[in-house]
Design an enzyme around this catalytic site. Structure first.
Site, PDB file in Angstrom:
ATOM      1  N   LYS A   1       0.928  -1.201  -0.029  1.00 50.42           N
ATOM      2  CA  LYS A   1       0.138  -0.131  -0.010  1.00 50.42           C
ATOM      3  C   LYS A   1       0.887   1.214  -0.052  1.00 50.42           C
ATOM      4  CE  LYS A   1      -2.251   1.495   3.739  1.00 50.42           C
ATOM      5  NZ  LYS A   1      -3.089   1.473   4.746  1.00 50.42           N
ATOM      6  N   THR A  42     -12.180   5.537   6.129  1.00 49.85           N
ATOM      7  CA  THR A  42     -12.948   5.744   5.018  1.00 49.85           C
ATOM      8  C   THR A  42     -13.443   4.261   4.408  1.00 49.85           C
ATOM      9  OG1 THR A  42     -11.153   5.881   3.751  1.00 49.85           O
ATOM     10  CG2 THR A  42     -11.832   7.733   4.406  1.00 49.85           C
TER      11      THR A  42
END
Length: 331
Positions: free
Chosen positions: A194, A226
């Site tokens: 990531k 989120t």
């Protein structure tokens, strides 16, 4: 009564969680009130004597972090001024733990500022769960008991009776903890590659390190704001041949848009804990919440009886697992 003398109080964001702790310990919740005046000022008041008592204050710093943090300071100060013998802050989620380092110029190490403030207010001990990094314990000079949702979440995963599955860490930073999940469950693990370019809470998954072909992927992480990381990771896992996607979060700090994002994703089920009281989760068909209040209740019982808390870091008593999961059948 076995737990007589334990005095548990709740801040405004900890009432439901504190009641569950009290149910586990079979004690009454202390009387108190929090008032927010029209201009935003917070006022706290203890409704009973705490002189020479060992007090446990339950309050997460979660969806309203600034007010919840300041409220903790006021509560600790009130208990100390009321001559409590000790004040232990039970903080299931510490939102500012994310600010644990100075990784760019001219920024604050927010977790350290919060830790010092809580201690200056008079806290004698802190109990938290799944801090963003272990180093945060060093920001406190007072004892910190760092609990983990891992044993409870792993017991839930095992009750799901999944076929061949692999534990997946969303990034290298969580890989060490993901390895503990894999070891507990007796399986292998994979890691998402990531990258995050800025502070806009948007992550990009570049690749998957490890074999997920034909397996059920169980994503594990400490928190999500989120839902972006786990949703993007689920897409990448499907592309790499994973047949099913499950996920577990220690802290669900998800907003309404994040819940919709998860509902529309390849994730079949997201298991979270109740460390943050989050109304956005209630109507989700995919998100299932289990309680870690019994885990904190057991920690409080051991602290109060001057017993070791460290056994809870790796494996929890069957009573804790039963209280955490029986209300949420998985089989």
């Amino acid at each position: 009564m076995e737990n007589a003398g334990i005095k548990i109080f709740a801040g405004s964001s900890g009432i439901a969680f504190a009641r569950k702790i009290c149910d586990y310990l079979e004690v009454e919740l202390g009387r108190s009130e929090t008032i927010t005046f029209s201009e935003g000022n917070t006022f706290v008041r203890i409704g009973e004597t705490v002189r020479d008592k060992d007090v446990y204050l339950v309050q997460s710093i979660g969806l309203n972090p600034n007010n919840e943090f300041v409220e903790i300071l006021f509560w600790v100060d009130a208990f100390k001024r009321a001559s409590a013998h000790s004040v232990t802050v039970i903080m299931p989620y510490f939102s500012y733990a994310k600010g644990d380092k100075k990784d760019e110029p001219r920024v604050s190490i927010r977790a350290r500022v919060c830790a010092e403030s809580i201690e200056l207010a008079g806290a004698d001990r802190i109990v938290a769960m799944d801090l963003h990094s272990h180093q945060i314990q060093g920001f406190f000079k007072k004892p910190v008991d760092h609990l983990f949702a891992l044993p409870v979440l792993c017991e839930v995963i095992m009750r799901m009776r999944l076929d061949e599955f692999v534990v997946v860490s969303p990034d290298a930073g969580f890989a060490k903890q993901a390895r503990k999940y894999a070891n507990y469950l007796g399986t292998t693990m994979a890691i998402g590659d990531k990258t995050r370019k800025d502070h806009r809470e948007r992550a990009e998954i570049m690749d998957i390190i490890g074999d997920v072909q034909g397996k059920t992927a169980v994503i594990v992480d400490d928190f999500s704001l989120t839902g972006g990381s786990i949703v993007e990771l689920s897409k990448c896992l499907v592309e790499r041949g994973a047949k099913r996607i499950m996920a577990c979060l220690s802290h669900a700090v998800l907003n309404e848009a994040a819940v919709r994002k998860i509902e529309a994703s390849a994730i079949e089920r997201l298991i979270v804990t109740d460390s943050v009281e989050n109304p956005h989760l209630v109507h989700s068909a995919k998100i299932q919440c289990i309680s870690v209040a019994p885990l904190f209740g057991e920690a409080i019982r051991r602290i109060h009886r001057k017993e070791s808390v460290s056994p809870l870091f790796e494996r929890v008593p069957s009573k804790v697992v039963a209280c955490s999961t029986d209300a949420f059948p998985i089989d």
